[in-house]
Scaffold this motif. Structure first.
Motif, PDB file in Angstrom:
ATOM      1  N   ASP A 262      59.853  56.113 -39.521  1.00 45.11           N
ATOM      2  CA  ASP A 262      59.952  54.913 -38.691  1.00 45.11           C
ATOM      3  C   ASP A 262      59.798  53.679 -39.573  1.00 45.11           C
ATOM      4  O   ASP A 262      58.691  53.356 -40.007  1.00 45.11           O
ATOM      5  N   VAL A 263      60.913  53.009 -39.838  1.00 47.42           N
ATOM      6  CA  VAL A 263      60.878  51.825 -40.691  1.00 47.42           C
ATOM      7  C   VAL A 263      60.158  50.660 -40.015  1.00 47.42           C
ATOM      8  O   VAL A 263      59.860  49.658 -40.661  1.00 47.42           O
ATOM      9  N   GLY A 264      59.847  50.793 -38.733  1.00 50.47           N
ATOM     10  CA  GLY A 264      59.090  49.772 -38.029  1.00 50.47           C
ATOM     11  C   GLY A 264      57.593  49.830 -38.295  1.00 50.47           C
ATOM     12  O   GLY A 264      56.862  48.914 -37.940  1.00 50.47           O
ATOM     13  N   GLN A 265      57.134  50.879 -38.921  1.00 51.01           N
ATOM     14  CA  GLN A 265      55.720  51.028 -39.252  1.00 51.01           C
ATOM     15  C   GLN A 265      55.416  50.310 -40.574  1.00 51.01           C
ATOM     16  O   GLN A 265      56.326  50.083 -41.379  1.00 51.01           O
ATOM     17  N   PRO A 266      54.150  49.978 -40.833  1.00 49.69           N
ATOM     18  CA  PRO A 266      53.800  49.250 -42.061  1.00 49.69           C
ATOM     19  C   PRO A 266      53.768  50.164 -43.297  1.00 49.69           C
ATOM     20  O   PRO A 266      52.767  50.252 -44.005  1.00 49.69           O
ATOM     21  N   VAL A 267      54.867  50.830 -43.554  1.00 50.70           N
ATOM     22  CA  VAL A 267      54.938  51.798 -44.658  1.00 50.70           C
ATOM     23  C   VAL A 267      54.712  51.123 -46.005  1.00 50.70           C
ATOM     24  O   VAL A 267      53.949  51.610 -46.838  1.00 50.70           O
ATOM     25  N   LEU A 268      55.373  49.988 -46.241  1.00 50.87           N
ATOM     26  CA  LEU A 268      55.247  49.312 -47.534  1.00 50.87           C
ATOM     27  C   LEU A 268      53.825  48.845 -47.797  1.00 50.87           C
ATOM     28  O   LEU A 268      53.324  48.966 -48.915  1.00 50.87           O
ATOM     29  N   ALA A 269      53.173  48.323 -46.781  1.00 52.49           N
ATOM     30  CA  ALA A 269      51.785  47.879 -46.952  1.00 52.49           C
ATOM     31  C   ALA A 269      50.874  49.060 -47.281  1.00 52.49           C
ATOM     32  O   ALA A 269      49.990  48.954 -48.139  1.00 52.49           O
ATOM     33  N   GLN A 270      51.083  50.179 -46.613  1.00 48.34           N
ATOM     34  CA  GLN A 270      50.264  51.359 -46.880  1.00 48.34           C
ATOM     35  C   GLN A 270      50.522  51.887 -48.288  1.00 48.34           C
ATOM     36  O   GLN A 270      49.593  52.266 -48.993  1.00 48.34           O
ATOM     37  N   LEU A 271      51.787  51.920 -48.700  1.00 53.48           N
ATOM     38  CA  LEU A 271      52.103  52.387 -50.046  1.00 53.48           C
ATOM     39  C   LEU A 271      51.457  51.490 -51.099  1.00 53.48           C
ATOM     40  O   LEU A 271      50.876  51.984 -52.073  1.00 53.48           O
ATOM     41  N   ALA A 272      51.536  50.180 -50.925  1.00 54.89           N
ATOM     42  CA  ALA A 272      50.946  49.247 -51.888  1.00 54.89           C
ATOM     43  C   ALA A 272      49.434  49.439 -51.960  1.00 54.89           C
ATOM     44  O   ALA A 272      48.853  49.455 -53.051  1.00 54.89           O
ATOM     45  N   ASP A 273      48.806  49.588 -50.806  1.00 50.90           N
ATOM     46  CA  ASP A 273      47.362  49.789 -50.768  1.00 50.90           C
ATOM     47  C   ASP A 273      46.977  51.110 -51.434  1.00 50.90           C
ATOM     48  O   ASP A 273      46.056  51.152 -52.243  1.00 50.90           O
ATOM     49  N   ASP A 274      47.693  52.163 -51.126  1.00 48.26           N
ATOM     50  CA  ASP A 274      47.380  53.466 -51.707  1.00 48.26           C
ATOM     51  C   ASP A 274      47.616  53.490 -53.212  1.00 48.26           C
ATOM     52  O   ASP A 274      46.844  54.090 -53.964  1.00 48.26           O
ATOM     53  N   GLU A 275      48.679  52.832 -53.671  1.00 52.95           N
ATOM     54  CA  GLU A 275      48.940  52.787 -55.110  1.00 52.95           C
ATOM     55  C   GLU A 275      47.816  52.052 -55.839  1.00 52.95           C
ATOM     56  O   GLU A 275      47.320  52.514 -56.874  1.00 52.95           O
ATOM     57  N   ALA A 276      47.388  50.925 -55.284  1.00 57.92           N
ATOM     58  CA  ALA A 276      46.310  50.155 -55.910  1.00 57.92           C
ATOM     59  C   ALA A 276      44.995  50.929 -55.901  1.00 57.92           C
ATOM     60  O   ALA A 276      44.268  50.945 -56.897  1.00 57.92           O
ATOM     61  N   ARG A 277      44.683  51.584 -54.799  1.00 55.53           N
ATOM     62  CA  ARG A 277      43.442  52.359 -54.717  1.00 55.53           C
ATOM     63  C   ARG A 277      43.433  53.519 -55.701  1.00 55.53           C
ATOM     64  O   ARG A 277      42.431  53.781 -56.364  1.00 55.53           O
ATOM     65  N   LEU A 278      44.545  54.231 -55.790  1.00 54.87           N
ATOM     66  CA  LEU A 278      44.619  55.348 -56.720  1.00 54.87           C
ATOM     67  C   LEU A 278      44.508  54.862 -58.161  1.00 54.87           C
ATOM     68  O   LEU A 278      43.785  55.449 -58.964  1.00 54.87           O
ATOM     69  N   ALA A 279      45.197  53.773 -58.474  1.00 56.41           N
ATOM     70  CA  ALA A 279      45.132  53.228 -59.829  1.00 56.41           C
ATOM     71  C   ALA A 279      43.698  52.847 -60.185  1.00 56.41           C
ATOM     72  O   ALA A 279      43.210  53.180 -61.272  1.00 56.41           O
ATOM     73  N   ARG A 280      43.002  52.180 -59.261  1.00 55.84           N
ATOM     74  CA  ARG A 280      41.597  51.816 -59.518  1.00 55.84           C
ATOM     75  C   ARG A 280      40.732  53.057 -59.683  1.00 55.84           C
ATOM     76  O   ARG A 280      39.872  53.106 -60.563  1.00 55.84           O
ATOM     77  N   ALA A 281      40.959  54.060 -58.845  1.00 57.60           N
ATOM     78  CA  ALA A 281      40.165  55.290 -58.924  1.00 57.60           C
ATOM     79  C   ALA A 281      40.355  55.986 -60.265  1.00 57.60           C
ATOM     80  O   ALA A 281      39.444  56.642 -60.760  1.00 57.60           O
ATOM     81  N   LEU A 282      41.547  55.822 -60.846  1.00 59.96           N
ATOM     82  CA  LEU A 282      41.835  56.481 -62.126  1.00 59.96           C
ATOM     83  C   LEU A 282      41.671  55.523 -63.313  1.00 59.96           C
ATOM     84  O   LEU A 282      42.059  55.845 -64.429  1.00 59.96           O
ATOM     85  N   GLY A 283      41.101  54.338 -63.063  1.00 64.25           N
ATOM     86  CA  GLY A 283      40.770  53.418 -64.138  1.00 64.25           C
ATOM     87  C   GLY A 283      41.892  52.521 -64.606  1.00 64.25           C
ATOM     88  O   GLY A 283      41.803  51.942 -65.680  1.00 64.25           O
ATOM     89  N   GLU A 284      42.929  52.355 -63.807  1.00 68.09           N
ATOM     90  CA  GLU A 284      44.072  51.502 -64.172  1.00 68.09           C
ATOM     91  C   GLU A 284      43.996  50.221 -63.338  1.00 68.09           C
ATOM     92  O   GLU A 284      43.739  50.276 -62.137  1.00 68.09           O
TER      93      GLU A 284
END
Length: 106
Positions: free
Chosen positions: A80-102
Motif C-alpha cells: 500500500d503506497v498510501g502507508q508511510p513506508v518511506l518514513a518507516q524505512l528511513a527510521d529503521d535504516e537510521a536505527r540499525l546504523a546507530r545500533a551497529l555504530g554507523e
C-alpha cells in the motif's frame, strides 16, 4: 548489545505481529490496498550495514526491496503506497546504523 536488543524487539513489534494482520488484509477483497513501488534513498554506505538494512526491510510487513541503482536509491515494492513506508524505512535504516555504530544523516 543494548541497541541491538532494541532492534530485535522492534523487529518483533513491527514485523512479525503486524505481518500476520497484513497477510489477512492482502487476502481480504473488501479492504483496499494500493500496491506499487517507492524509492528510498539509502543513507548507509555500500557494505555490511546496508546489506543488513535491506535484509531487515524485507522482513517488514508488505515490503520487498527490489534492488538499488548506482545512485544508492533502493526500490521497494509495497502493498500500500498510501502507508508511510518511506518514513518507516528511513527510521529503521537510521536505527540499525546507530545500533551497529554507523552515523548517518537524518
Amino acid at each position: 548489545r543494548g541497541a541491538l536488543g532494541v532492534m530485535e524487539w522492534r523487529l518483533v513489534g513491527e514485523a512479525v505481529v503486524p505481518g500476520l494482520g497484513g497477510a489477512g488484509s492482502a487476502l481480504d477483497p473488501r479492504l483496499p490496498i494500493r500496491p506499487g513501488f517507492v524509492s528510498h534513498p539509502l543513507r548507509t554506505p555500500p557494505g555490511l550495514i546496508r546489506d543488513a538494512f535491506c535484509a531487515l526491510a524485507s522482513l517488514l510487513p508488505g515490503t520487498v526491496p527490489s534492488g538499488s541503482d548506482e545512485d544508492g536509491v533502493l526500490l521497494v515494492h509495497c502493498l500500500d503506497v498510501g502507508q508511510p513506508v518511506l518514513a518507516q524505512l528511513a527510521d529503521d535504516e537510521a536505527r540499525l546504523a546507530r545500533a551497529l555504530g554507523e552515523c548517518v544523516d537524518g
